[in-house]
Scaffold this active site. Structure first.
Site, PDB file in Angstrom:
ATOM      1  N   PRO A   1       0.832  -1.205   0.000  1.00  0.00           N
ATOM      2  CG  PRO A   1      -0.022  -1.041   2.166  1.00  0.00           C
ATOM      3  CD  PRO A   1       0.737  -1.955   1.250  1.00  0.00           C
ATOM      4  CD  GLU A   2       3.286   3.789  -3.582  1.00  0.00           C
ATOM      5  OE1 GLU A   2       3.688   4.865  -3.091  1.00  0.00           O
ATOM      6  OE2 GLU A   2       3.918   3.171  -4.440  1.00  0.00           O
TER       7      GLU A   2
ATOM      8  CE  LYS B   1       4.867   3.974   1.185  1.00  0.00           C
ATOM      9  NZ  LYS B   1       5.496   2.944   0.351  1.00  0.00           N
TER      10      LYS B   1
ATOM     11  NE  ARG C   1      10.303  -1.078  -6.126  1.00  0.00           N
ATOM     12  CZ  ARG C   1       9.776  -0.302  -5.197  1.00  0.00           C
ATOM     13  NH1 ARG C   1      10.560   0.404  -4.392  1.00  0.00           N
ATOM     14  NH2 ARG C   1       8.471  -0.216  -5.068  1.00  0.00           N
TER      15      ARG C   1
END
Ligand SMILES: [Zn+2]
Length: 321
Positions: free
Chosen positions: A2-3, A61, A304
């Site tokens: 989740p961001e 977060k 990434r």
């Protein structure tokens, strides 16, 4: 993963359904989900049972609930329940009659309040998340531990807590761009003093929190900046532009995800899927740039990917990865 906007949706849901309520009982069907609580299940239960959840706070977060033994006075909390969502963690507010989820890990029974459901459940399919209780310590800048500017909450949420306290595990985390106490000038000076690339700096949670890979790429695209821009070449308007872009893209994601706010299900997966349809660069390799039509490119970055437009986001000289 989740961001920030998804975590903020969870925070608002918890604030609506859980803040101000006393915890009656705790059960831990799977102790692996409280492994970060070093003192074990009995200590975890002992801290929670009888305590009142004072509020729900977020920095980046990192999400926590300050606890108090008393709901009547205005206390200064000493400990907080931290909820780490990991890859697949969910916090669900449900009535006890609801059948247990297959991956139910922790269950808190809440004191009755009107028709509000009386259980908070932590459900996690992949066990990367978890709950633990930790000490609150004073914030480095003496300002409230976290929060969100009232312009983004639509007035539906308290948003900030009065306490200048933060869990000790989050003390080193920088404030996020939606935090009303975010210090843009301090960030600018830190960027200037470092020899690194802009995206790497945006992902560094000690500089600025809450910006993950998706929002970094979207903010860089919106600000027309290359991810390898050397941070020591940033001028003040550049720092303002990238932070305003990050704030804007998060606020829009929040507006999209906020639709699930009134649902009993405080579901982290709801927001991201909705917003994915309006991404401009991230995950769009080969699609035309919405601004200039050039095909979006994908580069390997920090194991990434980075998505950008070769024309709108020209590669700088002295690029730093
Ligand atoms: Zn373009």
């Amino acid at each position: 993963m989740p961001e920030l906007p998804e975590v903020e949706v969870v925070r608002r849901g918890l604030e609506r359904w859980v803040a101000g309520r006393r915890i009656k009982a705790v059960s831990v069907p799977d102790p692996r989900s409280i492994r970060r609580h070093a003192l074990g299940v009995e200590d975890f239960r002992g801290n929670l049972e009888g305590a009142t959840v004072l509020s729900v706070v977020r920095r980046g977060k990192f999400l926590w609930m300050p606890l108090s033994d008393s709901a009547t006075t205005v206390p200064s909390p000493e400990v907080a329940l931290v909820a780490h969502l990991g890859m697949s963690g969910q916090l669900l507010v449900e009535s006890p009659e609801q059948p247990h989820e297959k991956h139910l890990k922790v269950r808190l029974s809440l004191e009755a309040r009107g028709d509000d459901p009386e259980e908070l459940r932590f459900v996690d399919q992949r066990i990367f998340g978890g709950l633990f209780i930790t000490s609150l310590v004073p914030t480095a800048d003496g300002l409230p531990g976290g929060g969100i500017a009232s312009t983004f909450t639509g007035g539906s949420s308290l948003g900030t807590t009065p306490w200048a306290l933060v869990p000790e595990e989050a003390a080193h985390i920088g404030r996020d761009p939606l935090d009303p106490h975010f210090d843009l000038e301090a960030l600018h000076l830190k960027l200037r003093s470092r020899k690194t690339g802009l995206k790497r700096a945006l992902l560094d949670q000690s500089l600025v929190s809450g910006i993950g890979n998706i929002y970094a790429d979207e903010a860089l695209w919106a600000a027309r900046m290359h991810y390898a821009r050397p941070t020591d070449t940033m001028r003040r308007p550049d720092t303002e532009r990238i932070i305003h872009a990050a704030r804007d893209v998060m606020a829009r994601a929040l507006a999209a995800g906020g639709t699930s706010f009134d649902s009993l299900y405080v579901n982290v997966n709801g927001a991201s899927g909705y917003f994915a349809r309006s991404l401009n660069a991230y995950g769009r390799e080969g699609d035309p740039c919405p601004r200039c039509g050039t095909k979006i490119r994908r580069d390997t970055f920090m194991n990434r990917s980075s998505y950008s437009c070769a024309v709108c986001q020209g590669r700088p000289r002295n690029a730093r990865m």
